[in-house]
Design an enzyme around this catalytic site. Structure first.
Site, PDB file in Angstrom:
ATOM      1  CG  HIS A  56     -33.690  33.871  26.139  1.00 31.44           C
ATOM      2  ND1 HIS A  56     -35.022  33.592  26.268  1.00 31.44           N
ATOM      3  CD2 HIS A  56     -33.627  35.075  25.499  1.00 31.44           C
ATOM      4  CE1 HIS A  56     -35.729  34.576  25.726  1.00 31.44           C
ATOM      5  NE2 HIS A  56     -34.904  35.468  25.249  1.00 31.44           N
TER       6      HIS A  56
ATOM      7  CG  ASP B 198     -36.988  40.986  19.594  1.00 31.43           C
ATOM      8  OD1 ASP B 198     -36.436  40.240  18.770  1.00 31.43           O
ATOM      9  OD2 ASP B 198     -36.469  41.277  20.685  1.00 31.43           O
TER      10      ASP B 198
ATOM     11  CG  HIS C  66     -33.693  44.678  20.711  1.00 32.04           C
ATOM     12  ND1 HIS C  66     -33.591  45.067  22.024  1.00 32.04           N
ATOM     13  CD2 HIS C  66     -34.175  43.398  20.736  1.00 32.04           C
ATOM     14  CE1 HIS C  66     -33.988  44.062  22.807  1.00 32.04           C
ATOM     15  NE2 HIS C  66     -34.347  43.043  22.052  1.00 32.04           N
TER      16      HIS C  66
ATOM     17  CD  GLU D   1     -32.993  39.715  24.252  1.00 33.13           C
ATOM     18  OE1 GLU D   1     -34.016  40.282  23.858  1.00 33.13           O
ATOM     19  OE2 GLU D   1     -33.010  38.676  24.954  1.00 33.13           O
TER      20      GLU D   1
ATOM     21  CE1 TYR E 145     -39.991  36.321  18.447  1.00 34.45           C
ATOM     22  CE2 TYR E 145     -41.602  38.050  18.764  1.00 34.45           C
ATOM     23  CZ  TYR E 145     -40.298  37.653  18.589  1.00 34.45           C
ATOM     24  OH  TYR E 145     -39.300  38.600  18.543  1.00 34.45           O
TER      25      TYR E 145
ATOM     26  CG  HIS F 224     -36.362  36.838  15.966  1.00 33.92           C
ATOM     27  ND1 HIS F 224     -35.148  36.173  16.040  1.00 33.92           N
ATOM     28  CD2 HIS F 224     -36.394  37.658  17.037  1.00 33.92           C
ATOM     29  CE1 HIS F 224     -34.490  36.582  17.124  1.00 33.92           C
ATOM     30  NE2 HIS F 224     -35.225  37.487  17.738  1.00 33.92           N
TER      31      HIS F 224
ATOM     32  CG  HIS G 187     -38.717  42.333  24.212  1.00 34.49           C
ATOM     33  ND1 HIS G 187     -38.329  41.306  25.032  1.00 34.49           N
ATOM     34  CD2 HIS G 187     -37.787  42.378  23.234  1.00 34.49           C
ATOM     35  CE1 HIS G 187     -37.235  40.730  24.572  1.00 34.49           C
ATOM     36  NE2 HIS G 187     -36.878  41.352  23.474  1.00 34.49           N
TER      37      HIS G 187
ATOM     38  CG  ASP H 274     -31.752  37.932  19.908  1.00 30.54           C
ATOM     39  OD1 ASP H 274     -31.532  38.860  20.713  1.00 30.54           O
ATOM     40  OD2 ASP H 274     -32.907  37.595  19.581  1.00 30.54           O
TER      41      ASP H 274
HETATM   42 FE1  FEO Z   1     -35.169  40.920  22.234  1.00 33.19          FE
HETATM   43 FE2  FEO Z   1     -34.715  38.922  19.445  1.00 33.19          FE
HETATM   44  O1  FEO Z   1     -34.222  39.881  20.995  1.00 33.19           O
END
Ligand code: FEO
Length: 404
Positions: A24, A164, A78, A80, A196, A229, A145, A82
């Site tokens: 992104h 995350d 989460h 989001e 990150y 991640h 986040h 991904d």
């Molecule tokens: Fe906040 Fe890895 O997405």
């Protein structure tokens, strides 16, 4: 394919995205992973999913361990894209599964999917889910986040699923910190953590300190931190927590970064003279040309150093576009505890340096003024001015750094 066991019937079932370089808008030179986890017990549970393009890979990983139809619980830490955009694929295979998420996640998930018929249970901090011998404890982490975010903690195995937080954008065949350090290096891992944090978590330092404090106050023993991640922290999870606390507290190296761009090399020459001044003062100086460097890398270099000088040519009476982009991106990250100055060349009326300082003030960062401006090209007298500016800035950075 061999299943990756994180600990005691907890398996990594995620995907490695070796190719992604634009996450992104954030440059990911090392690629990334989308980690999710299968926990086997009387009632199998899945923790998070993966980005939709990797759903088939995740399902293949699941099938290597169990029939996905037997998944009874899906924990959504989460929402989001991904991590949550494969939820529908999992639910096609395990339609009776119950989803656990925060109230805010429940509000958000309906914007991604038609959730009619989904069995969603909202959870809050302190709620537990027993799946047999194992128990999940949920901890809301709003704005860490995203508003919906939460951690899940597996009590019996002392595994923290942190979505995350504590992640890194690393694609590697190493799933664990110790393996990655053995095949790459600790410096490489630290750099990925810093990159990150700077690009994703910089705005949330006070929240990070608060949330880590809450986890510590609960007295949770943590053997493993399993983020969504990058590598899983099993060798020394306390190390990444300490790193986060340092960064959240505003830790930086007493050094200088020069971020600049240039039209006809005048601002570039200024940057070189300034860097000499910084170096001669005894501080390390890193010089980043924006058009040659992704903005996310420039942000990382900004975050590393206690002081940054921004070199910006004037174009049509306003800042050069790459610098304007850098400043916009930086403003969103709400930086703190960094000293900033500005310099640049101009041909007509000037104005860029003034605007850079206005942006610095808007971010409430301490400014080193006045900046240095040069008409058209630096002459011999400008070389000395720039050198002195760099030297003087570095001296101020040393003084400023003493308060941290
Ligand atoms: Fe906040 Fe890895 O997405």
């Amino acid at each position: 394919m061999k299943a990756v066991e994180v600990k005691n019937r907890i398996y990594w079932v995620g995907a490695i995205d070796w190719a992604v370089r634009d996450f992104h808008g954030y440059e990911t030179p090392r690629g990334t992973t989308y980690n999710n986890y299968l926990v086997l017990d009387d009632e199998p549970a899945l923790v998070d999913t993966v980005k939709y393009d990797f759903a088939d890979l995740m399902i293949k990983n699941l099938r290597g361990i169990i029939d996905p139809a037997s998944i009874r619980h899906i924990i959504v830490n989460h929402i989001e894209n991904d991590h949550a955009t494969s939820l529908d694929r999992v639910l096609q295979l395990a339609p009776a599964a119950t989803l656990y998420m925060t109230e805010r996640a429940k509000k958000g998930i309906g914007r991604f999917f038609d959730v009619t018929g989904w069995n969603i249970k909202t959870v809050k901090t302190g709620d537990r889910l027993k799946i047999g011998k194992k128990t999940f404890l949920f901890l809301e982490t709003p704005m860490l986040h995203w508003p919906d975010s939460m951690f899940s903690y597996m009590e019996e195995d002392r595994v923290l699923f942190s979505q995350d937080a504590f992640g890194q954008h690393i694609a590697s065949s190493a799933r664990f910190d110790d393996d990655y350090i053995a095949c790459e290096s600790i410096a490489e891992l630290n750099d990925a953590v810093l990159d990150y944090y700077a690009n994703i978590l910089m705005p949330f330092g006070p929240l990070i300190e608060k949330k880590i404090g809450e986890v510590q106050a609960l007295g949770l023993d943590i053997d493993v931190i399993a983020p969504d991640h990058g590598v899983i922290w099993r060798q020394d999870p306390g190390r990444i927590v300490r790193l986060y606390l340092d960064m959240a507290g505003g830790k930086a190296t007493c050094s200088v970064t020069v971020v600049y761009d240039t039209m006809w090399h005048s601002t570039e020459q200024m940057a070189q003279f300034i860097a000499r001044g910084v170096e001669d003062s005894g501080l390390e100086c890193r010089v980043v040309k924006l058009r040659a460097t992704p903005v996310s890398v420039a942000i990382k270099e900004f975050w590393k150093a206690r002081g940054t000088l921004i070199g910006c040519p004037t174009l049509n009476n306003i800042p050069f576009p790459t610098i304007a982009q850098f400043l916009t991106y930086l403003r969103g990250l709400r930086p703190k505890n960094r000293l900033v100055g500005a310099f640049g060349s101009f041909g007509w009326g000037g104005g860029a340096v003034k605007e850079v300082y206005a942006a610095v003030r808007q971010m409430d960062l301490p400014a080193y003024e006045p900046g240095v401006e040069v008409l058209y090209r630096p002459g011999p007298e400008d070389e000395q001015r720039c050198y002195d500016f760099g030297y003087g800035f570095a001296s101020k950075v040393k003084e400023y750094d003493r308060q941290f």
